[in-house]
Design a protein around this motif. Structure first.
Motif, short mmCIF file in Angstrom:
data_model
loop_
_atom_site.label_atom_id
_atom_site.label_comp_id
_atom_site.label_asym_id
_atom_site.label_seq_id
_atom_site.Cartn_x
_atom_site.Cartn_y
_atom_site.Cartn_z
N ASP A 5 0.84 -1.20 0.00
CA ASP A 5 0.00 0.00 0.00
C ASP A 5 0.88 1.25 0.00
OD1 ASP A 5 -2.68 -1.31 0.43
OD2 ASP A 5 -1.56 -2.10 2.13
N TYR A 6 1.97 1.18 0.73
CA TYR A 6 2.91 2.31 0.80
C TYR A 6 4.31 1.77 0.54
CZ TYR A 6 -1.03 4.56 3.08
OH TYR A 6 -2.27 5.06 3.34
N GLY A 7 5.13 2.59 -0.11
CA GLY A 7 6.47 2.12 -0.39
C GLY A 7 7.50 3.23 -0.40
N ILE A 8 8.73 2.82 -0.09
CA ILE A 8 9.86 3.72 -0.25
C ILE A 8 10.91 2.97 -1.05
CG2 ILE A 8 11.70 5.01 0.91
CD1 ILE A 8 9.84 5.32 3.32
N VAL A 9 11.26 3.53 -2.21
CA VAL A 9 12.30 2.91 -3.04
C VAL A 9 13.61 3.57 -2.65
CG1 VAL A 9 13.11 2.45 -5.37
CG2 VAL A 9 10.66 2.57 -4.92
N ASP A 10 14.31 2.94 -1.73
CA ASP A 10 15.56 3.55 -1.25
C ASP A 10 16.34 2.51 -0.45
OD1 ASP A 10 17.49 5.42 -0.75
OD2 ASP A 10 16.18 6.83 0.31
N ASP A 11 17.55 2.90 -0.11
CA ASP A 11 18.44 2.05 0.67
C ASP A 11 17.90 1.92 2.10
OD1 ASP A 11 20.51 0.83 1.92
OD2 ASP A 11 22.04 2.32 1.35
N LEU A 12 17.69 0.68 2.52
CA LEU A 12 17.13 0.48 3.86
C LEU A 12 18.07 1.02 4.94
CD1 LEU A 12 18.29 -2.15 5.79
CD2 LEU A 12 17.50 -3.37 3.79
N PHE A 13 19.36 1.04 4.66
CA PHE A 13 20.31 1.50 5.67
C PHE A 13 20.21 3.02 5.90
CE2 PHE A 13 22.00 -2.52 4.15
CZ PHE A 13 22.12 -3.19 5.35
N GLU A 14 19.54 3.69 4.96
CA GLU A 14 19.25 5.11 5.15
C GLU A 14 17.88 5.29 5.81
OE1 GLU A 14 21.04 7.86 3.79
OE2 GLU A 14 22.67 6.49 3.26
N VAL A 15 16.91 4.53 5.27
CA VAL A 15 15.51 4.77 5.67
C VAL A 15 15.23 4.25 7.08
CG1 VAL A 15 13.10 4.29 5.10
CG2 VAL A 15 14.76 4.68 3.26
N VAL A 16 15.75 3.07 7.39
CA VAL A 16 15.39 2.46 8.68
C VAL A 16 15.85 3.33 9.87
CG1 VAL A 16 15.74 0.45 10.17
CG2 VAL A 16 15.12 0.13 7.76
N PRO A 17 17.10 3.80 9.89
CA PRO A 17 17.48 4.65 11.03
C PRO A 17 16.63 5.93 11.10
CG PRO A 17 19.43 3.93 9.80
CD PRO A 17 18.24 3.53 9.00
N ALA A 18 16.30 6.49 9.93
CA ALA A 18 15.50 7.71 9.93
C ALA A 18 14.10 7.43 10.50
CB ALA A 18 15.39 8.28 8.51
N LEU A 19 13.57 6.26 10.18
CA LEU A 19 12.24 5.89 10.66
C LEU A 19 12.28 5.64 12.17
CD1 LEU A 19 9.40 5.46 9.49
CD2 LEU A 19 10.00 3.06 9.09
N THR A 20 13.34 5.00 12.61
CA THR A 20 13.51 4.74 14.05
C THR A 20 13.53 6.07 14.80
OG1 THR A 20 14.82 2.80 13.50
CG2 THR A 20 14.96 3.59 15.78
N GLU A 21 14.28 7.00 14.22
CA GLU A 21 14.39 8.34 14.80
C GLU A 21 13.00 8.98 14.96
OE1 GLU A 21 17.15 11.46 15.90
OE2 GLU A 21 17.31 9.30 15.62
N GLU A 22 12.17 8.84 13.94
CA GLU A 22 10.82 9.39 13.96
C GLU A 22 10.03 8.90 15.17
OE1 GLU A 22 8.93 11.46 12.20
OE2 GLU A 22 10.55 12.05 10.82
N PHE A 23 10.17 7.60 15.45
CA PHE A 23 9.35 7.03 16.52
C PHE A 23 10.02 7.13 17.88
CE2 PHE A 23 7.18 5.32 12.86
CZ PHE A 23 5.84 5.42 13.25
N ALA A 24 11.36 7.09 17.87
CA ALA A 24 12.06 7.22 19.15
C ALA A 24 11.95 8.67 19.61
CB ALA A 24 13.52 6.80 18.99
N GLY A 25 11.73 9.54 18.64
CA GLY A 25 11.38 10.93 18.87
C GLY A 25 12.46 11.79 19.46
#
Ligand SMILES: Cc1cc2nc3c(=O)[nH]c(=O)nc-3n(C[C@H](O)[C@H](O)[C@H](O)COP(=O)(O)OP(=O)(O)OC[C@H]3O[C@@H](n4cnc5c(N)ncnc54)[C@H](O)[C@@H]3O)c2cc1C
Lengths: 261, 320
Positions: free
Chosen positions: B300-320
């Protein structure tokens, strides 16, 4: 005991590729040792360590290009290799599993292996049928999609676990000689040692034509009339931009769905 | 000449598998195109009860072969070969399942009929049958022309809807003299794959990781994300094969079927056997640097990118 391992090269397309006619344009393909066959090779190497007098021969239906991959098998513990090819085979656009099995059976008839290992499938054509078709050709017993194998030479049986759907394994005993098709995860494939790689260069690699094996026709009952990139039925919403931006937008959507720490 | 179709059902440990009824739909469509009859067959187990369940609308005959309880490939290969000899169907359909892999190629070989596996669509043009199937792990789709007027076909689960309605077929026992000397394999039991302390089928949010993670040490990135989102970690088969996570974390055909509210597939290509286990998730998110990865077809949703970039950024979003 002779163990024959069927080894194939799988064509792996790049992330972006183009199709010409019914083939992916060569420039977008790399050829790799088929993932499932890595496990088959390791299983054979493990048997050679656990039992006395095991000789491992690999057999590959493939062009000269495949010899690099075949040497990898030799570096990982196979003793000898056989490759089968000719121009007529090169012209077949979709090799039917039964045709492949007939060629492998021709080699098996010469080697008389007690056990034949093959990958459960190849990652490119994924017919998942060659090993069992080979067993049928030879009149051997067989077991498909196994993730555990134990040989009991005294009783002349192999005890296997077959990986069924839904986290269930079937425990089965098959009489030898037999063909087993190997599922990933059955073992931990080793890396070839430098010594192994050096030795592999000197190990015998024989090339046969189908005719040498008594196979007169390799005409395939299957042909490809079309090959396309599947039309995506996707409704995916893609987030675009740098990772911080995309991650931020995704986080927004996920929070709406109730995801939170 | 009209060409008949034989659909061979599959069952395990007392249950008819869903794909058996899908097979009937595929078989009926094919028989409609050729003007032939649809035969269904079921071998071993409680064949009477299975036979009644196979008697759906559009089925012309159901053959029950009583022999033992569970699937045995030697018995199936003999029984199906005999059924084909007797009823002479042009096309034989079976599920593209692990048991389908274990006997259909043998039947096709014994009778010298062409075999196409994992078929997702079928069409008849005159007397020529074409089958559609995926190649290259779903990155391409091919149309396979099958020479001759016979074929064995294994059908992808979920490719056709289950047959419904009550049929008016005759459900009749079919006697097969099994040559026991040719039964050289014995199924001795079944084993459930190890249970652990996490039940991924219970989770509302799954962060699922695939081969894109490359190394075991990198898994910490995924655990950090799951912690930050209060999610559970699951994985595709290569991660389990490598021994990086216990077997009960595997999603897919050989693992668990999960239906979480949110399924985040990270570095997972979306092979059919994986998708079989997660396509029922309410919201599917894919993070993958390959835009042609099949996972995007069901996301339903996607990000076409390097997971090593996206995953830490996403963690940051939730760890706040
Ligand atoms: C009988 C049978 C049963 C099976 N059962 C299962 C099952 O239950 N579950 C299962 O999962 N599989 C199963 N498989 C295996 C299945 O066919 C696939 O091989 C497997 O799912 C592939 O796992 P993957 O997607 O993690 O790896 P790959 O297919 O190798 O995909 C890795 C993905 O990661 C992406 N990637 C790589 N690097 C990055 C990066 N830096 N950033 C972002 N993305 C990246 C790549 O683009 C690629 O799409 C089964 C196979 C068989 C034959």
């Amino acid at each position: 005991m002779n163990v024959l391992v069927a080894v194939t090269e799988a064509a792996v397309p790049d992330d972006e590729f183009e199709i010409n006619g019914t083939e992916i344009d060569e420039q977008y393909l790399t050829y790799e040792l088929n993932e499932w066959d890595e496990y088959a090779l390791e299983e054979a190497a493990g048997l050679a360590e656990a039992h006395d007098n095991v000789e491992i021969t690999t057999v590959t239906v493939g062009p000269e290009r495949a010899e690099e991959t075949i040497r990898k098998g030799l570096a990982k513990g196979a003793d000898r290799a056989v490759r089968v090819w000719d121009d007529e085979l090169a012209a077949v656009d979709l090799l039917a599993p039964a045709t492949k099995a007939r060629l492998l059976a021709g080699v098996a008839a010469q080697e008389e292996p007690e056990l034949i290992l093959a990958g459960a499938q190849s990652s490119d054509d994924s017919f998942g049928a060659t090993g069992v078709a080979l067993a049928a050709q030879l009149g051997y017993e067989w077991a498909a999609v196994i993730n555990q194998l134990e040989l009991d030479n005294d009783r002349g049986v192999a005890t296997v676990h077959r990986e069924l759907e839904g986290g269930v394994e079937e425990l089965t005993e098959v009489e030898l000689p037999a063909v087993a098709t190997i599922q990933t995860g059955i073992n931990e494939p080793r890396y070839a040692s430098l010594r192994g790689i050096r030795q592999a260069q000197r190990k015998p690699l024989d090339v046969h034509t189908p005719a040498d094996l008594g196979v007169e026709s390799v005409a395939s009952p299957l042909s490809l009339s079309e090959l396309v990139e599947p039309e995506s039925e996707s409704n995916v919403s893609l987030f675009e931009g740098g990772a911080e931006r995309t991650a931020g937008e995704l986080a927004g959507v996920l929070r709406e769905k109730g995801v939170e720490a | 000449m009209s060409a008949d179709v034989l659909a061979v059902a599959e069952h395990r440990r007392g249950d008819l598998r869903d794909v058996s009824l899908e097979l009937l739909t595929a078989g009926r469509e094919l028989a409609d195109e050729t003007g032939g009859d649809l035969h269904a067959a079921v071998i071993s187990g409680d064949v009477e009860a299975f036979g009644d369940r196979l008697n759906r609308e559009g089925v012309d005959a159901v053959h029950t072969v009583a022999h033992g309880e569970e699937f045995n490939h030697d018995v199936y290969a003999q029984a199906v070969t005999t059924l084909i000899d007797e009823f002479d169907p042009a096309y034989v359909l079976a599920p593209n399942s692990v048991n389908g892999f274990d006997y259909v190629p043998a039947v096709a070989d014994r009778l010298s009929i062409p075999l196409v596996t994992d078929v997702t669509d079928l069409a008849v043009d005159g007397s020529e049958l074409t089958a559609t199937r995926e190649f290259h792990g779903g990155k391409t789709e091919g149309t396979v022309e099958i020479a001759g007027d016979r074929a064995a076909l294994t059908i992808r689960a979920g490719g056709w809807p289950a047959a419904s309605g009550n049929g008016d077929a005759t459900v009749e026992p079919f006697e097969v003299e099994i040559d026991e000397s040719a039964v050289r394999s014995t199924v001795t039991g079944f084993e459930e794959v190890g249970g652990g302390d996490v039940d991924i089928t219970d989770a509302d949010v799954l962060v699922s990781i695939g081969r894109g993670i490359r190394e075991e040490d990198n898994l910490d990135l995924i655990f950090d994300l799951a912690d930050a989102m209060d999610a559970t970690v699951s994985a595709s088969q290569p991660i389990i094969d490598n021994g990086w996570l216990p077997a009960d974390h595997q999603v897919g055909q050989s693992g668990k079927v999960v239906t979480p509210e949110v399924y985040i597939a990270i570095g997972i290509s979306g092979a059919v056997q994986h998708v079989a286990g997660m396509k029922g998730a309410e919201t599917i998110v894919a993070i993958n640097d390959d835009p042609s990865a099949p996972i995007f077809d069901i996301a339903d949703y996607g990000i076409v990118d390097d997971l090593f970039e996206v995953v830490p950024a996403l963690t940051e979003e939730f760890a706040g």
